[in-house]
Design an enzyme around this catalytic site. Structure first.
Site, PDB file in Angstrom:
ATOM      1  N   GLN A  84       1.129  -1.529  -0.230  1.00 34.06           N
ATOM      2  CA  GLN A  84       0.133  -0.043   0.015  1.00 34.06           C
ATOM      3  C   GLN A  84       1.117   1.052  -0.122  1.00 34.06           C
ATOM      4  OE1 GLN A  84      -3.531   0.921   1.587  1.00 34.06           O
ATOM      5  NE2 GLN A  84      -2.910   1.238  -0.660  1.00 34.06           N
ATOM      6  N   PHE A  85       1.713   1.491  -1.373  1.00 33.52           N
ATOM      7  CA  PHE A  85       1.803   2.941  -1.377  1.00 33.52           C
ATOM      8  C   PHE A  85       1.481   4.038  -1.245  1.00 33.52           C
ATOM      9  CE2 PHE A  85       1.259   5.688  -4.947  1.00 33.52           C
ATOM     10  CZ  PHE A  85       1.058   4.344  -5.591  1.00 33.52           C
ATOM     11  N   THR A  86       0.324   4.299  -0.727  1.00 32.33           N
ATOM     12  CA  THR A  86      -0.564   5.434  -0.419  1.00 32.33           C
ATOM     13  C   THR A  86      -0.171   5.992   0.855  1.00 32.33           C
ATOM     14  OG1 THR A  86      -2.562   4.947  -0.048  1.00 32.33           O
ATOM     15  CG2 THR A  86      -2.391   5.063  -2.884  1.00 32.33           C
TER      16      THR A  86
END
Ligand code: 5GP
Ligand code: ZN
Length: 277
Positions: A84-86
């Protein structure tokens, strides 16, 4: 200020969870933890390992008294890890998140794998999403119980890591001539050798002295000794002879308070190991 560049995880206690890609379930678990994982620029394996250890030992499951006292290890729960790079999104300027602090995909993918491998090493069921795919994540948050973890914040504020020279070697914050490492132990050349062969074998985990050994560390101590013996074989001193030494506290001459096994050899050694009174 705490850097926004860091491995971050949102950990949710769930009764069940699954991830789908193009309608097909690619990962699912029953009761356990869903970990949304974001990797920051400049993160190292030590961040991923540290965070994995933290997740495994978070006491968020109830004991008989209903208190949050048990870890996912204690309850043999499942783990579902979703990249989940966000989580590295920065919204301080304007309203459109900036992702400049997120690690590039290759680096992030490698640390994501490191993190999952550290969890799998404990024998728990570990499900995953698909890195960089569009995913539908479904979960039933049980509680709700949700925690936000941040590796560098944990790391830098952990007094043992901050003050311990061997924890810094484990974290690769200071250099050492490492000759062996695995998920639990590390071996390196002693800085000030007292024999032709002088190595130190240490647990990654901070344990101050042999006095502080817990029942759960019994297997770890066995690993230290087996690693010592393997190194002695590699160095060709297994047959001629070598000494395994653990100094405990002041009178024994302990100077670094992070458990370590000295592996000494390559010359005949005297006994007793101290000058006669
Ligand atoms: P102790 O006296 O605690 O049993 O052993 C500590 C050992 O760690 C000593 O032999 C010392 O030479 C070694 N040592 C201390 N600091 C460092 C370091 O920064 N790097 C390495 N490689 N060895 C160290
Ligand atoms: Zn330490």
């Amino acid at each position: 200020m705490i850097s926004s560049r860091t491995v971050r995880a949102v950990v949710q206690r769930v009764s069940e969870a699954s991830v789908r890609v193009d309608g097909a379930v690619v990962g699912s678990i029953g009761p356990g933890l869903v970990v949304l994982l974001g990797v920051g620029c400049g993160d190292a394996e030590a961040d991923a390992d540290y965070l994995a250890e933290k997740v495994l030992n978070l006491r968020v499951f109830p004991d008989e008294a209903g208190q949050m006292n048990r870890s996912v290890l204690d309850v043999s729960g499942g783990l579902l890890v979703v990249a989940q790079f966000t989580l590295l999104g920065d919204v301080r300027k304007g309203n459109r998140p900036s992702f400049v602090d997120a690690a590039p995909p290759e680096a992030a993918s490698a640390l994501y794998e490191t993190f999952c491998a550290a969890l799998r090493a404990k024998g728990l069921p570990v499900g995953t999403g698909v890195f960089r795919a569009h995913m539908d994540v479904e979960l039933v948050n049980d509680g709700p119980v949700t925690l936000l973890l941040d590796s560098r914040r944990l790391f830098q504020e952990d007094p043992t890591v901050a003050d311990c020279i061997f924890c810094k070697i484990v974290a690769k914050q200071i250099p050492a001539k490492v000759v062996y490492e695995d998920a639990e132990v590390l071996a390196f050349e002693d800085l000030n050798p007292q024999a032709p062969t002088h190595l130190l074998v240490i647990p990654r985990k901070h344990i101050a002295t042999l006095n502080d050994l817990a029942a759960e560390d019994e297997a770890l101590l066995g690993k230290l000794h087996r690693a010592g013996a393997a190194i002695a074989r590699t160095r060709g001193i297994a047959g001629s002879g070598w000494r395994a030494v653990m100094n405990v506290n002041r009178d024994a001459g302990q100077s670094v308070f992070h458990l370590h096994l000295h592996v000494l050899g390559g010359k005949p050694m005297g006994w007793p190991p101290f000058p006669a009174a």
